[in-house]
Design a protein around this motif. Structure first.
Motif, mmCIF file in Angstrom:
data_model
loop_
_atom_site.group_PDB
_atom_site.id
_atom_site.type_symbol
_atom_site.label_atom_id
_atom_site.label_comp_id
_atom_site.label_asym_id
_atom_site.label_seq_id
_atom_site.Cartn_x
_atom_site.Cartn_y
_atom_site.Cartn_z
ATOM 1 N N MET A 1 3.026 2.318 3.374
ATOM 2 C CA MET A 1 2.390 2.196 4.678
ATOM 3 C C MET A 1 3.223 1.265 5.565
ATOM 4 S SD MET A 1 -1.520 0.988 4.998
ATOM 5 C CE MET A 1 -2.339 0.870 6.577
ATOM 6 N N LEU B 1 -8.160 5.910 -5.284
ATOM 7 C CA LEU B 1 -7.568 4.584 -5.091
ATOM 8 C C LEU B 1 -7.156 4.052 -6.457
ATOM 9 C CD1 LEU B 1 -8.870 1.674 -2.889
ATOM 10 C CD2 LEU B 1 -8.039 1.262 -5.198
ATOM 11 N N MET C 1 0.837 -1.191 0.000
ATOM 12 C CA MET C 1 0.000 0.000 0.000
ATOM 13 C C MET C 1 0.871 1.240 0.000
ATOM 14 S SD MET C 1 -2.966 -1.454 0.614
ATOM 15 C CE MET C 1 -4.073 -0.407 1.504
ATOM 16 N N LEU D 1 -11.195 10.479 1.735
ATOM 17 C CA LEU D 1 -10.524 9.586 0.785
ATOM 18 C C LEU D 1 -10.804 10.105 -0.620
ATOM 19 C CD1 LEU D 1 -9.012 6.957 0.202
ATOM 20 C CD2 LEU D 1 -11.185 5.757 0.375
ATOM 21 N N TYR E 1 -2.377 2.411 -4.532
ATOM 22 C CA TYR E 1 -2.243 3.802 -4.077
ATOM 23 C C TYR E 1 -3.532 4.243 -3.413
ATOM 24 C CZ TYR E 1 2.089 5.840 -5.859
ATOM 25 O OH TYR E 1 3.401 6.200 -6.046
ATOM 26 N N ILE E 2 -3.414 4.841 -2.230
ATOM 27 C CA ILE E 2 -4.570 5.412 -1.543
ATOM 28 C C ILE E 2 -4.231 6.859 -1.200
ATOM 29 C CG2 ILE E 2 -5.936 5.340 0.582
ATOM 30 C CD1 ILE E 2 -5.748 2.352 0.523
ATOM 31 N N GLY F 1 -0.501 6.884 8.043
ATOM 32 C CA GLY F 1 0.593 6.747 7.082
ATOM 33 C C GLY F 1 0.716 7.974 6.197
ATOM 34 N N ALA F 2 -0.406 8.473 5.713
ATOM 35 C CA ALA F 2 -0.396 9.670 4.861
ATOM 36 C C ALA F 2 0.141 10.877 5.625
ATOM 37 C CB ALA F 2 -1.811 9.945 4.345
ATOM 38 N N THR G 1 -2.605 3.223 10.564
ATOM 39 C CA THR G 1 -3.760 3.271 9.678
ATOM 40 C C THR G 1 -3.363 3.998 8.395
ATOM 41 O OG1 THR G 1 -4.515 5.400 10.510
ATOM 42 C CG2 THR G 1 -5.288 3.432 11.690
ATOM 43 N N THR G 2 -4.237 3.930 7.396
ATOM 44 C CA THR G 2 -3.931 4.593 6.124
ATOM 45 C C THR G 2 -3.749 6.095 6.327
ATOM 46 O OG1 THR G 2 -6.302 4.664 5.695
ATOM 47 C CG2 THR G 2 -5.069 2.903 4.641
ATOM 48 N N VAL H 1 0.420 5.175 0.617
ATOM 49 C CA VAL H 1 -0.571 6.099 1.165
ATOM 50 C C VAL H 1 -0.024 7.523 1.118
ATOM 51 C CG1 VAL H 1 -1.747 4.419 2.614
ATOM 52 C CG2 VAL H 1 0.250 5.601 3.522
#
Ligand SMILES: [Zn+2]
Length: 181
Positions: free
Chosen positions: A72, A102, A39, A99, A112-113, A81-82, A77-78, A41
Protein backbone atom coordinates in the motif's frame (compact mmCIF):
# COMPACT_ATOMS: atom_id res chain seq x y z
CA UNK A 1 19.36 1.45 9.43
CA UNK A 2 22.81 2.92 10.09
CA UNK A 3 22.28 6.65 9.55
CA UNK A 4 19.57 9.10 10.43
CA UNK A 5 17.26 9.89 7.50
CA UNK A 6 16.67 13.26 9.12
CA UNK A 7 20.26 14.56 9.54
CA UNK A 8 22.64 11.83 8.30
CA UNK A 9 24.34 11.21 11.66
CA UNK A 10 24.82 7.63 12.94
CA UNK A 11 21.90 6.02 14.77
CA UNK A 12 22.03 3.84 17.89
CA UNK A 13 19.55 1.13 18.83
CA UNK A 14 18.10 1.88 22.26
CA UNK A 15 14.86 2.06 24.18
CA UNK A 16 13.74 5.71 24.20
CA UNK A 17 12.50 7.14 27.51
CA UNK A 18 8.91 6.11 28.10
CA UNK A 19 9.05 3.44 25.36
CA UNK A 20 9.16 -0.34 25.77
CA UNK A 21 11.00 -1.49 22.64
CA UNK A 22 14.42 -0.75 21.17
CA UNK A 23 14.36 1.80 18.33
CA UNK A 24 16.83 3.41 15.96
CA UNK A 25 17.58 6.71 17.68
CA UNK A 26 19.74 9.43 16.13
CA UNK A 27 22.81 10.35 18.21
CA UNK A 28 22.77 13.93 16.88
CA UNK A 29 19.19 15.15 16.35
CA UNK A 30 17.60 12.52 18.64
CA UNK A 31 14.96 11.60 16.05
CA UNK A 32 13.36 8.23 16.80
CA UNK A 33 12.94 6.13 13.65
CA UNK A 34 10.04 3.75 14.23
CA UNK A 35 9.65 0.66 12.06
CA UNK A 36 6.14 -0.72 11.74
CA UNK A 37 4.44 -3.49 9.73
CA UNK A 38 3.64 -2.90 6.10
CA UNK A 39 0.25 -3.45 4.52
CA UNK A 40 -0.03 -5.66 1.46
CA UNK A 41 -3.32 -5.02 -0.35
CA UNK A 42 -4.81 -6.99 -3.19
CA UNK A 43 -7.82 -8.79 -4.55
CA UNK A 44 -9.24 -11.95 -6.07
CA UNK A 45 -10.46 -10.81 -9.50
CA UNK A 46 -13.43 -12.93 -10.56
CA UNK A 47 -14.68 -13.54 -14.09
CA UNK A 48 -17.63 -15.96 -14.26
CA UNK A 49 -16.28 -19.17 -12.67
CA UNK A 50 -12.67 -18.10 -13.11
CA UNK A 51 -10.21 -16.07 -11.08
CA UNK A 52 -7.20 -14.12 -12.27
CA UNK A 53 -3.75 -15.11 -11.06
CA UNK A 54 -0.37 -13.58 -11.88
CA UNK A 55 2.93 -15.42 -12.25
CA UNK A 56 5.63 -13.40 -10.53
CA UNK A 57 8.53 -11.93 -12.51
CA UNK A 58 10.27 -10.73 -9.34
CA UNK A 59 11.70 -12.15 -6.15
CA UNK A 60 10.65 -13.43 -3.75
CA UNK A 61 8.97 -16.49 -5.27
CA UNK A 62 9.88 -15.70 -8.87
CA UNK A 63 7.88 -17.86 -11.29
CA UNK A 64 5.14 -18.75 -8.80
CA UNK A 65 1.49 -17.69 -8.92
CA UNK A 66 -0.35 -15.21 -6.75
CA UNK A 67 -3.34 -12.91 -6.72
CA UNK A 68 -2.57 -9.29 -7.64
CA UNK A 69 -1.31 -7.62 -4.45
CA UNK A 70 1.41 -5.30 -3.27
CA UNK A 71 2.49 -2.71 -0.78
CA UNK A 72 0.00 0.00 0.00
CA UNK A 73 1.17 3.54 -0.77
CA UNK A 74 0.82 6.60 1.45
CA UNK A 75 -2.23 8.64 0.53
CA UNK A 76 -4.37 5.81 -0.80
CA UNK A 77 -7.07 3.66 0.74
CA UNK A 78 -6.84 -0.12 0.97
CA UNK A 79 -9.24 -0.62 -1.95
CA UNK A 80 -7.48 2.03 -4.06
CA UNK A 81 -4.25 0.13 -3.42
CA UNK A 82 -5.80 -3.18 -4.46
CA UNK A 83 -7.18 -1.56 -7.61
CA UNK A 84 -3.79 -0.03 -8.46
CA UNK A 85 -1.85 -3.25 -7.87
CA UNK A 86 -4.28 -5.17 -10.09
CA UNK A 87 -3.83 -2.63 -12.86
CA UNK A 88 -0.02 -2.62 -12.46
CA UNK A 89 0.48 -6.38 -12.29
CA UNK A 90 -2.18 -7.64 -14.72
CA UNK A 91 -3.33 -4.56 -16.67
CA UNK A 92 -6.73 -5.57 -15.34
CA UNK A 93 -9.60 -3.29 -14.43
CA UNK A 94 -11.67 -4.43 -11.48
CA UNK A 95 -14.48 -3.27 -9.28
CA UNK A 96 -13.45 -3.94 -5.70
CA UNK A 97 -16.04 -5.84 -3.67
CA UNK A 98 -16.17 -7.04 -0.08
CA UNK A 99 -13.24 -7.49 2.28
CA UNK A 100 -12.41 -11.19 2.12
CA UNK A 101 -9.26 -12.01 4.09
CA UNK A 102 -6.85 -10.49 6.58
CA UNK A 103 -3.62 -12.24 7.45
CA UNK A 104 -1.11 -11.20 10.08
CA UNK A 105 2.41 -12.27 9.14
CA UNK A 106 4.34 -11.00 12.17
CA UNK A 107 7.68 -12.66 11.39
CA UNK A 108 8.03 -10.64 8.15
CA UNK A 109 6.25 -7.55 9.49
CA UNK A 110 3.35 -7.64 7.05
CA UNK A 111 -0.44 -7.55 7.12
CA UNK A 112 -2.26 -8.89 4.06
CA UNK A 113 -5.66 -7.44 3.19
CA UNK A 114 -7.45 -9.09 0.27
CA UNK A 115 -10.78 -8.15 -1.28
CA UNK A 116 -13.07 -9.97 -3.65
CA UNK A 117 -13.30 -8.10 -6.96
CA UNK A 118 -15.18 -8.22 -10.24
CA UNK A 119 -13.04 -8.20 -13.36
CA UNK A 120 -14.62 -5.72 -15.76
CA UNK A 121 -13.27 -7.25 -18.97
CA UNK A 122 -10.81 -9.94 -20.06
CA UNK A 123 -8.37 -7.55 -21.73
CA UNK A 124 -5.54 -8.54 -19.38
CA UNK A 125 -1.78 -8.77 -19.87
CA UNK A 126 1.35 -9.06 -17.73
CA UNK A 127 2.66 -5.90 -16.09
CA UNK A 128 6.36 -5.23 -15.46
CA UNK A 129 6.50 -7.45 -12.34
CA UNK A 130 4.52 -10.30 -13.93
CA UNK A 131 5.55 -13.09 -16.33
CA UNK A 132 2.07 -14.29 -17.19
CA UNK A 133 -1.57 -13.64 -16.29
CA UNK A 134 -4.30 -16.21 -16.64
CA UNK A 135 -7.89 -16.93 -15.67
CA UNK A 136 -8.21 -20.22 -13.81
CA UNK A 137 -11.16 -22.43 -13.02
CA UNK A 138 -10.79 -24.23 -9.69
CA UNK A 139 -9.52 -27.50 -11.20
CA UNK A 140 -6.68 -25.61 -12.92
CA UNK A 141 -5.36 -23.76 -9.85
CA UNK A 142 -1.62 -24.57 -9.53
CA UNK A 143 -1.77 -25.36 -5.80
CA UNK A 144 1.84 -26.53 -5.63
CA UNK A 145 3.02 -23.34 -7.41
CA UNK A 146 1.28 -20.69 -5.26
CA UNK A 147 3.79 -18.08 -4.10
CA UNK A 148 2.62 -17.32 -0.55
CA UNK A 149 0.98 -19.21 2.32
CA UNK A 150 -1.44 -16.30 2.82
CA UNK A 151 -2.63 -16.57 -0.78
CA UNK A 152 -2.89 -20.35 -0.68
CA UNK A 153 -4.96 -20.13 2.50
CA UNK A 154 -7.18 -17.41 1.01
CA UNK A 155 -7.86 -19.44 -2.13
CA UNK A 156 -8.59 -22.58 -0.11
CA UNK A 157 -11.20 -20.66 1.90
CA UNK A 158 -12.51 -19.08 -1.28
CA UNK A 159 -13.36 -22.39 -2.94
CA UNK A 160 -14.74 -23.85 0.31
CA UNK A 161 -17.00 -20.79 0.59
CA UNK A 162 -18.05 -21.08 -3.03
CA UNK A 163 -19.16 -24.67 -2.43
CA UNK A 164 -21.07 -23.54 0.68
CA UNK A 165 -22.72 -20.76 -1.33
CA UNK A 166 -21.59 -18.05 1.09
CA UNK A 167 -18.39 -16.00 1.10
CA UNK A 168 -17.31 -15.22 4.67
CA UNK A 169 -14.54 -12.98 5.94
CA UNK A 170 -11.42 -14.88 7.00
CA UNK A 171 -8.74 -13.76 9.42
CA UNK A 172 -5.62 -15.61 10.45
CA UNK A 173 -1.95 -15.54 11.27
CA UNK A 174 0.78 -17.05 9.11
CA UNK A 175 3.58 -18.61 11.17
CA UNK A 176 7.17 -18.95 9.99
CA UNK A 177 8.10 -22.24 8.41
CA UNK A 178 8.49 -24.00 5.10
CA UNK A 179 5.85 -23.25 2.49
CA UNK A 180 3.38 -26.12 2.44
CA UNK A 181 2.80 -27.73 -0.93
ZN1 LIG B 1 19.39 12.78 13.11
Amino acid sequence: MKFCSNCGAPVTIKVPPGDTLPRHVCDACHAIHYQNPRMVVGCIPEWEDRILLCRRAIEPRHGLWTVPAGYMENGETTFQGALRETLEEANARVEIGSLYALYNIPHIHQVYILFRARLLDTDISPGAETLEVRLFVESEIPWDRIAFASVRSTLTHYYDDRRDGEYRFHMGTIEPGPVKA
